[in-house]
Design an enzyme around this catalytic site. Structure first.
Site, PDB file in Angstrom:
ATOM      1  N   THR A 320       0.850  -1.179   0.000  1.00 45.40           N
ATOM      2  CA  THR A 320       0.000   0.000   0.000  1.00 45.40           C
ATOM      3  C   THR A 320       0.888   1.233   0.000  1.00 45.40           C
ATOM      4  OG1 THR A 320      -1.780   1.178   1.161  1.00 45.40           O
ATOM      5  CG2 THR A 320      -0.202  -0.002   2.534  1.00 45.40           C
ATOM      6  N   HIS A 372       2.861 -11.745  13.924  1.00 46.70           N
ATOM      7  CA  HIS A 372       3.944 -12.307  14.750  1.00 46.70           C
ATOM      8  C   HIS A 372       3.700 -13.762  15.106  1.00 46.70           C
ATOM      9  CE1 HIS A 372       7.605 -11.971  16.776  1.00 46.70           C
ATOM     10  NE2 HIS A 372       7.377 -10.939  17.576  1.00 46.70           N
TER      11      HIS A 372
END
Length: 401
Positions: A320, A372
Site C-alpha cells: 500500500t 507475529h
C-alpha cells in the site's frame, strides 16, 4: 432474472438501484440494475429484449446468489408501450406571458460511475442537470464538474421533536455502503485475530530515481506508452525478499502454516467506494513493464468501478502506498489471511550522513506490518532490510542478489 454468480466466497449482495422501471422496454444485454457486493458493484443485464415486468426486490434489498429479481416479458407477452393520453376537451390557454411550456422529456439514467459518485456525495441528477454523455446521460466528469462549483447553502432541516442534541440539524446521516461495512469488518477481524507488529526502515531513493530518470523515455517508447514508476521497483524488491523469507508470504489455516510457492501481489488502490486491493497474479514471473501496465490498468478500472471480482481475491502479500496522498509514515493493517503488508510513503529530501558527511538525499520511510504468530521479528526485519537494499541498489534485482 436472477442474481448471477458473484465470485469466490461472495454469496449475497445489495440491490443498489434499478436503472429501469416496471413496464419499460428493454433491449437484450441492456443494463437493468446494479448490485453492490462486499468487493465491487456489478451490473445485471437483460437476458433478452422485451418489457420489464414485476420488480421483486426493490432498491436497498438484500439478495442471495440465484434469487429472482424480476421478469422480462418477451414476444407476444411483452406489454405494449403506453399510448399518449388524449387531451380531455379543449387545451388550456397559454399563460398570459411567455412561451407555451413544452412537455418534459425523461432524463436518461446516469452512467454507473457517475451514479456512484452522486450517491456518495448526496447529489441528485436534477442538481447536475443535462449530461454530456450520449443521449444526455450524466458522466462522472459531469458530476465532478458540478462538485467543483460553489454550492449554495441549504436551509438546515428542523430538529426531531424529541431530540435533545442541538447539533442534530447539522448532521447528515448516510447509510454505510456494503463495501465500507466489509472493509470495517475485515480490518477489525485482522486486529482481533492476528498478533500484528510493525517494523520500520528508511530507503535512499537516489539510485532508483536516477535509473528511472535515465531510462523512462526509452522504457515508455519500447513498451507502447507504459510509464516506468517506482511501484515496479518495490514489487520486484518484495518478490526477491519473499523468496528468501517464505514465512512472510505464508498464511495460517487452522493449525497449519501454508507456504506459497508463488507470489500473488496485492496492490492497494483507491476506488470511488473505498480502498480495494486487486491482485497481480504470479508477480514473481512478471517484468517491470508487465507490472507497471497491470497497476495502471487497476488504477483506472478501480476509479471507474470496473474491477472484476476474481481480480480482488487470492493475494499472498500486499503493498500500500500512502505516499501518493502525502503520508510520511504510517502503520498499515494486514489484509487477512495474508501475514504481511508493506507500506510505502512520501519521498522527502532529508539530511543524512553519507561517508562521514551530511548530504541531502530523497528518503522514504517504509513499514512492514506482519503477523507475529508465524513471522519472527528477525525474519520481518531481515525482509525489510532486503527490500531496502534492492531499492537502494537496483542492480541487485537484475542479478537476483
Amino acid at each position: 432474472m436472477v442474481v448471477p454468480t458473484l465470485g469466490e466466497s461472495v454469496t449475497t449482495a445489495t440491490v443498489s438501484r434499478w436503472l429501469k422501471k416496471e413496464g419499460d422496454s428493454v433491449a437484450a444485454d441492456e443494463a437493468l440494475l446494479e448490485l453492490e457486493t462486499d468487493k465491487v458493484s456489478v451490473e445485471v443485464n437483460a437476458p433478452a429484449a422485451g418489457t420489464l415486468g414485476k420488480i421483486l426486490v426493490q432498491d436497498g434489498g438484500e439478495v442471495e446468489v440465484g434469487a429472482v429479481l424480476g421478469a422480462i416479458a418477451t414476444g407476444a407477452g411483452a406489454a405494449p408501450k403506453p399510448a399518449a393520453k388524449p387531451d380531455a376537451g379543449v387545451n388550456p390557454p397559454p399563460p398570459a406571458s411567455g412561451p407555451v411550456p413544452r412537455p418534459a422529456t425523461p432524463a436518461a439514467a446516469p452512467f454507473p460511475a457517475a451514479q456512484k459518485r452522486m450517491t456518495e456525495t448526496g447529489v441528485s441528477a436534477s442538481d447536475v442537470g443535462a449530461g454530456s454523455g450520449k443521449d444526455g446521460r450524466i458522466t462522472k466528469g459531469d458530476v465532478l464538474d458540478f462538485l467543483s462549483k460553489p454550492v449554495p447553502a441549504k436551509a438546515a432541516p428542523a430538529p426531531a421533536a424529541k431530540s435533545a442534541r442541538q447539533d442534530e440539524p447539522r448532521d447528515e446521516r448516510v447509510k454505510m455502503t456494503r463495501l465500507r461495512k466489509t472493509i470495517a469488518n475485515r480490518l477489525k477481524e485482522a486486529q482481533n485475530t492476528a498478533a500484528m507488529l510493525t517494523t520500520f526502515n528508511e530507503v535512499d531513493m537516489s539510485a532508483a530515481m536516477a535509473l528511472r530518470s535515465q531510462y523512462k523515455d526509452a522504457f515508455e517508447k519500447k513498451h507502447g506508452g507504459v510509464r516506468l514508476g517506482f511501484m515496479s521497483f518495490f514489487v520486484r524488491a518484495c518478490v526477491e525478499g519473499l523468496k528468501e523469507f517464505p514465512a512472510v508470504n505464508a498464511e495460517i489455516d487452522g493449525d497449519d502454516i501454508v507456504y506459497k510457492n508463488y507470489v500473488h501481489m496485492g496492490i492497494a488502490v483507491g476506488g470511488p467506494s473505498g480502498l480495494v486491493v486487486p491482485v497481480l497474479r504470479d508477480a514473481d514471473k512478471m517484468g517491470f513493464a508487465q507490472i507497471e501496465g497491470a497497476i495502471s490498468s487497476f488504477g483506472k478500472r478501480a476509479r471507474d468501478g470496473q474491477l472484476k471480482l476474481d481480480e480482488l481475491t487470492g493475494g499472498t502479500f500486499s503493498i500500500t502506498n500512502g505516499g501518493v496522498y502525502g503520508s510520511l509514515m504510517s502503520t498499515p493493517i494486514l489484509n487477512p489471511p495474508q501475514a504481511a503488508i508493506l507500506g510505502m510513503h512520501k519521498i522527502q529530501e532529508r539530511p543524512v550522513a553519507i561517508g562521514g558527511k551530511v548530504e541531502i538525499r530523497p528518503m522514504m520511510y517504509v513499514a512492514l506490518t506482519y503477523d507475529h504468530r508465524i513471522i519472527d521479528g528477525k525474519e520481518a526485519v531481515s525482509f525489510l532490510v532486503r527490500v531496502k537494499e534492492n531499492i537502494e541498489d537496483p542492480r541487485r534485482l537484475l542479478l537476483g542478489l
